[in-house]
Design a protein around this motif. Structure first.
Motif, PDB file in Angstrom:
ATOM      1  N   ALA A  15       0.750   1.073  -2.006  1.00 13.95           N
ATOM      2  CA  ALA A  15      -0.069   2.350  -1.776  1.00 13.95           C
ATOM      3  C   ALA A  15      -1.379   1.592  -0.927  1.00 13.95           C
ATOM      4  O   ALA A  15      -1.879   1.537   0.073  1.00 13.95           O
ATOM      5  N   ASP A  34      -5.224  -8.863  -3.623  1.00 16.12           N
ATOM      6  CA  ASP A  34      -4.479  -8.798  -4.577  1.00 16.12           C
ATOM      7  C   ASP A  34      -4.143 -10.113  -5.368  1.00 16.12           C
ATOM      8  O   ASP A  34      -3.652 -10.991  -4.606  1.00 16.12           O
ATOM      9  N   PRO A  35      -4.422 -10.153  -6.678  1.00 14.93           N
ATOM     10  CA  PRO A  35      -4.163 -11.455  -7.213  1.00 14.93           C
ATOM     11  C   PRO A  35      -2.658 -11.538  -7.280  1.00 14.93           C
ATOM     12  O   PRO A  35      -2.249 -13.032  -7.196  1.00 14.93           O
ATOM     13  N   ARG A  50      12.324  -0.431  -7.673  1.00 14.05           N
ATOM     14  CA  ARG A  50      12.172   0.929  -7.504  1.00 14.05           C
ATOM     15  C   ARG A  50      12.288   1.426  -6.119  1.00 14.05           C
ATOM     16  O   ARG A  50      12.220   0.506  -5.352  1.00 14.05           O
ATOM     17  N   ALA A  53      11.141   7.526  -2.141  1.00 16.17           N
ATOM     18  CA  ALA A  53      11.541   8.733  -1.569  1.00 16.17           C
ATOM     19  C   ALA A  53      10.209   9.047  -0.712  1.00 16.17           C
ATOM     20  O   ALA A  53       9.408   9.866  -1.194  1.00 16.17           O
ATOM     21  N   THR A 140     -10.201  -8.743  -6.826  1.00 19.08           N
ATOM     22  CA  THR A 140     -11.762  -8.434  -7.042  1.00 19.08           C
ATOM     23  C   THR A 140     -12.249  -8.418  -8.336  1.00 19.08           C
ATOM     24  O   THR A 140     -11.472  -8.213  -9.269  1.00 19.08           O
ATOM     25  N   ALA A 296      -3.848   6.613  -5.054  1.00 13.17           N
ATOM     26  CA  ALA A 296      -2.858   6.295  -5.821  1.00 13.17           C
ATOM     27  C   ALA A 296      -2.995   6.048  -7.131  1.00 13.17           C
ATOM     28  O   ALA A 296      -3.647   6.882  -7.905  1.00 13.17           O
ATOM     29  N   GLU A 297      -2.280   5.194  -7.953  1.00 15.74           N
ATOM     30  CA  GLU A 297      -2.340   5.172  -9.319  1.00 15.74           C
ATOM     31  C   GLU A 297      -3.685   4.884  -9.714  1.00 15.74           C
ATOM     32  O   GLU A 297      -3.918   5.153 -11.040  1.00 15.74           O
ATOM     33  N   LEU A 310       4.013   8.270  -5.114  1.00 19.60           N
ATOM     34  CA  LEU A 310       3.235   7.789  -4.000  1.00 19.60           C
ATOM     35  C   LEU A 310       2.863   8.742  -2.638  1.00 19.60           C
ATOM     36  O   LEU A 310       2.238   8.621  -1.993  1.00 19.60           O
ATOM     37  N   ASN A 311       3.720   9.856  -2.796  1.00 15.64           N
ATOM     38  CA  ASN A 311       3.545  10.990  -1.828  1.00 15.64           C
ATOM     39  C   ASN A 311       2.053  11.426  -2.156  1.00 15.64           C
ATOM     40  O   ASN A 311       1.393  11.911  -0.936  1.00 15.64           O
TER      41      ASN A 311
END
Ligand SMILES: Cc1cc2nc3c(=O)[nH]c(=O)nc-3n(C[C@H](O)[C@H](O)[C@H](O)COP(=O)(O)OP(=O)(O)OC[C@H]3O[C@@H](n4cnc5c(N)ncnc54)[C@H](O)[C@@H]3O)c2cc1C
Length: 399
Positions: A15, A34-35, A50, A53, A140, A296-297, A310-311
């Motif tokens: 994402a 991103d770590p 994963r 789609a 961060t 996103a998540e 993700l969509n």
């Protein structure tokens, strides 16, 4: 000295990397951190096995970000969604219903791609974008916001001044927590196994969900490998059962897969390791705070049913991009953050509730309820307008 960027993206998962490409292509200066360095080889330890789609509406966003041309050659089209109910006394298919993309338009429902390959192609695109900097190995650490901007300290000690912090740092989002935004979580005691298989019967671009108990067993087409048909599988079950399946010797595991798939593609041969994912549902109380937008998540987690996760995130991203481009001078300001929350929170909450319901229906063990589930599927499918509406809602074309 402080470094300045229009947008700081916390998180370089699929994402966050997509967001970097989309916002960079829209002309904003972007830093993404991103770590965890991304793993871009499917065979490497730690690779994300994963697949995603991407549903129809995702394609134009990926095109505008200059990503689709890179992804297209690796994508398997999804033309038919097949639902199989195997909830009778025996683990065999007792009801099979096909939802066909051609019923609602000319395009396939979507296109399936491995997540590790998405990371590889997104990093390559970022290399081409002068507006985007990606710093793997750096996270961060702390957040301070003011009406006019945000200050973020990174784990390497540097300090970033930015108009907008985009939190794409996953389900435990440190930036969501730093912004003081809560989230409601539902636990199902369920896990998913994700892996790839080959099979003798071609998938014919059909994505198949087999329902019995414990959760769906989903086969999603992949491009052929070494001339033979392949699929990605997501197999959801009660947590203890997933732990048992993950440890089974390969031969015994393949026999279990064959039974659970009702033999729909013939004997399945395991091609990758089995990765295990805990399943929860979670929605943040708000989509935004002062100078912080969640996506996103970090904002919503749903069980992997109907390729929604993700969509939905790309829906978040499209909304943010459109708001930012419509009024660049207001990037990250109170009005933009409020507009974003109002545009997305209702939609996300409703969609998460729908997926929660489908997951609970797929989990049930009691035989009479499984019979009711099959009857409901048969009835919904039988009414053509309802069938078409369900397909459009699944694509996100209708909320
Ligand atoms: C088995 C399974 C199958 C799925 N299939 C589909 C599908 O077919 N279609 C679909 O649409 N969705 C699918 N989903 C959902 C989809 O995979 C997720 O929505 C998506 O991968 C989540 O991406 P993300 O970037 O939000 O989170 P993550 O992938 O968790 O990324 C978050 C990133 O943030 C980083 N991070 C953490 N802390 C910090 C920090 N302090 N600073 C900076 N970065 C930080 C982490 O290192 C990580 O890289 C599936 C999910 C599962 C479990």
């Amino acid at each position: 000295m402080d470094q300045r960027y229009d947008i700081l993206i916390s998180g370089g998962g699929v994402a966050g990397l997509t967001a970097a490409c989309v916002m960079g292509a829209a002309g904003f200066s972007v830093l993404c951190v991103d770590p965890a360095p991304p793993v871009t080889d499917g065979g490497a330890e730690g690779a994300d096995l994963r697949t995603t789609a991407f549903l129809q509406p995702a394609r134009s966003l990926l095109e505008e970000a200059g990503l689709w041309a890179r992804l297209d050659p690796h994508a398997a089209a999804l033309q038919i969604m097949r639902i199989v109910d195997a909830g009778g006394a025996e683990p065999t298919a007792r009801l099979v219903r096909d939802f066909e993309a051609s019923d609602i338009g000319d395009l396939p429902f979507g296109w399936n791609l491995p997540n590790w390959l998405l990371r590889r192609e997104m990093l390559a695109r970022i290399e081409d974008l002068d507006s985007v900097t990606f710093r793997p190995g750096t996270g961060t650490e702390s957040l301070l916001t003011r009406e006019t901007e945000a200050f973020v300290r990174l784990t390497d000690g540097s300090r970033i001044r930015t108009k907008l912090v985009l939190a794409a740092d996953g389900r435990n989002s440190p930036m969501r927590q730093a912004a003081g935004i809560g989230a409601k979580t539902i636990r199902y005691g369920q896990k998913a196994l994700a892996f790839a298989v080959s099979h003798p019967i071609p998938h014919e671009n059909v994505s198949t969900e087999v329902h019995r108990s414990g959760g769906p067993f989903t086969l999603v087409p992949l491009p052929d490998r070494d001339g033979g048909p392949c699929s990605a599988i997501v197999w959801m079950e009660d947590g203890a059962e997933v732990d048992r399946l993950a440890q089974l010797p390969v031969e015994a595991f393949e026999a279990s897969m064959m039974e659970r798939s009702t033999g729909i593609l013939g004997p399945l041969t395991l091609l990758t390791r089995r990765s295990v994912w805990p399943i929860i549902s979670q929605v943040a109380d708000r989509m935004s705070g002062q100078r912080v937008a969640l996506m996103a998540e970090a904002a919503h987690v749903v069980p992997p049913i109907g390729a929604q996760g993700l969509n939905m995130s790309l829906g978040d991203l499209r909304c943010l991009r459109d708001l930012a481009v419509a009024r660049p001078a207001g990037l990250g300001d109170r009005q933009m953050m409020e507009d974003y929350h109002n545009a997305r929170h209702g939609e996300v909450t409703l969609r998460a509730a729908g997926i929660d319901m489908l997951n609970r229906a797929s989990q049930i063990h009691a035989q009479p309820l499984r019979d009711l589930r099959a009857a409901t599927l048969g009835a919904l499918y039988g009414a053509a307008p309802v069938r078409r509406m369900l397909m459009q809602m699944g694509l996100g074309a209708k909320g």
